[in-house]
Structures are given as C-alpha cells and as structure tokens.
Design a protein around this motif. Structure first.
Motif: not given
Length: 324
Positions: A186-204
């Motif tokens: 989110s801090s890097s200014g990417v789309s909400a979709e990309t933020v969600g992708l990184m959230r999934q990555f972190g959850e795994k």
C-alpha cells in the motif's frame, strides 16, 4: 549454506538503519517512567522481521518512501502493544529471554504501557492521514484478538478440528504477517488488487510460520521455546490434531485426558510427543507447512524480478528453516 538475516536484508540495509533511528525517536516521551520502559522495550527488540517484510514488500511492488517507514512503525507499535498485553494475560515473566514489562513494573503499568503504544500508533497514522494502512493494521489487531479468544474457548474442551486450527492461526499469526506485506504494498502506491495479492502472500507465509512454530513443540532440543510447552498449555496444534484423527476411540480419549489433566508431568508430555510422532503427525504438519510455503511463492511469481523480491523469497525460506 544457511541463510542469515544480515544477508537477506542487504537491499534494505539503509532503510532498516533509518527505521531503527526513527522508531527510537518515536518511542521517546516526556514521562520519566514511561521513557524508561520504552527504552527497555527498544533495547530488547527481536529480529525485526516484521519491518523487513514491510520494506521488502514495498520494494518488490515498486518503491520505498516515508509512508513505508510509517507503515513499518505502525505495525511495530501495535504489535508491541499486543505483546505487552499478552504477557499480562498469560502471566508471563519473560519475553525473548528477558524480563517482561509486567514482571518488572507490574500488571497495572504494563496495561497502560500497551495502551500508550496503541495510541502512539493511531496518532502516527491519523497525523499523516495514512488511513488505508491504519485500516489494514486495525483489521490485523482485531483478528489477533478474536483468534486468541477462539483458542481459549476451544482449549477448555480440546475439540479443535483441523479447520478450526487453521482459522485460529490465520487470525492469531498469519493476519499480522499479511498486514506487513499489504502495508508495504500500500505504501508503494500500487492498486488495491496488488495490495490484496500481497496480503494473500503474507497470510500463506504466516500460516507456514505458525506451523513451524508448532513443530518446535516436538523437537529434540529446547530451542526458542521449551519442548512440550503447547501440550502443557493445552494448545491443540496440527501435529496433535492429525494424530488424534487417526487414533482409535480409547487411545484418543487417553491422550486427551493426559493433555487436559496431566500436562504438567514431563513423563506424560513425552508420552504425548511419542504418540504424535508414531502417528505421523510431524510429517503431516511439515507437508502442510511446505504447501503454504509453495503457494506463497506462486503468488510472488506475479511480480518482476528484483533484489527486493529475491530477498523476500529468502526471508520466506528463513522462516521455514529457522530453529528458534
């Protein structure tokens, strides 16, 4: 060759040094007692893996800037607050081998210190209008609280299924690492979709991290935490849940009775550990951990190659290979 954190954080070494200075300044107060306690907490910081996840995720997604530093600080403040409060709830006298805040300054002060840390994190975000990041971390704190209470509720009856276990660790552990990665994105200014992708990555990664932690309970050496401590505390973890699912009715009842009533007896704890090992519980949990790890790497494949991404992959491997 085993991975070392100093090597992993090479692409963000400057950012981590800056973050440490900024975080120390952020913890300063005008109240002498509080300032003394803040200094004690800062000096006994851990491996700084949460800020590393934030900065490496931001770099993987695009850029690292001042909002990334604020995001990392927000997570550290709120997470430290939950740890201080957890030690009060658990009546724990030690944290990472040092006296806990409540052990040195008693429960009343420890609770107020946790409240102060929470308010400092909230103020940091509101002052800079980092509402998206505050929302991400707020959701993580909510999940962590709910997960802890769900585990306490189930510990009374020892009726945790594999499905419930996954929900508990998703909330208790995975939600925090997911927030690190999504805050960085989110801090890097990417789309909400990309933020969600990184959230999934972190959850795994968080799921794999907690299963690894649960496996320490069945190790040969007391590294990081005492062997058998989860059994003593009546925590139903994946190796034991799987072993019980394969046991006959009488054997299952016997093991549950030991966990419920005799967890303080070392010989009985060893009996449960041997039962889990013979039932394939260790292998089953290890396979599950590796599956979460691989699923995380598949998600990360969506991002372009960079030094940040390589270090993020190494940090993930470190969480799987660690022995404490």
């Amino acid at each position: 060759m085993s991975l070392k954190l100093d090597d992993i954080k090479a692409p963000i070494e400057r950012e981590m040094e800056e973050f440490e200075q900024k975080f120390r300044a952020l913890m300063k107060t005008r109240v002498m007692l509080l300032d003394k306690i803040m200094s004690y907490i800062v000096k006994r910081k851990g491996k700084q893996m949460r800020p590393m996840f934030v900065f490496l995720s931001a770099g993987t997604c695009g850029r690292i800037d001042e909002s990334t530093h604020r995001g990392a600080a927000l997570i550290e403040l709120l997470h430290t607050a939950t740890l201080v409060h957890d030690d009060v709830v658990d009546e724990a006298n030690y944290r990472r081998g040092f006296f806990s805040v409540n052990a040195l300054w008693k429960n009343k002060i420890a609770v107020l210190v946790g409240d102060f840390l929470l308010s400092r994190g909230l103020h940091l975000s509101i002052e800079n209008r980092d509402f998206d990041m505050l929302g991400i971390v707020n959701n993580a704190v909510r999940d962590m609280s709910e997960g802890e209470l769900l585990q306490m509720e189930k510990a009374r009856r020892l009726d945790i299924t594999e499905e419930v276990y996954y929900e508990i660790i998703r909330q208790k552990t995975a939600s925090l690492i997911a927030s690190c990665c999504s805050v960085g994105a989110s801090s890097s200014g990417v789309s909400a979709e990309t933020v969600g992708l990184m959230r999934q990555f972190g959850e795994k990664i968080g799921m794999a991290f907690q299963i690894k932690d649960d496996l320490f309970d069945y190790g040969e050496d007391e590294i990081g935490k005492p062997v058998g401590i989860d059994i003593k505390e009546k925590k139903m973890t994946l190796p034991l849940i799987h072993a019980l699912s394969k046991a006959g009715w009488l054997e299952k009842r016997r093991i549950i009775r030991i966990v419920k009533n005799e967890g303080s007896k070392p010989a009985k704890v060893r009996e449960v550990i041997e039962f889990v090992k013979k039932s394939g519980g260790i292998q089953y949990a290890t396979t599950a951990m590796n599956k979460f790890h691989q699923d995380a790497l598949v998600l990360l494949a969506n991002f372009p190659e960079s030094n940040y991404k390589r270090s993020l992959i190494q940090l993930v491997q470190y969480t799987i290979d660690r022995n404490n």
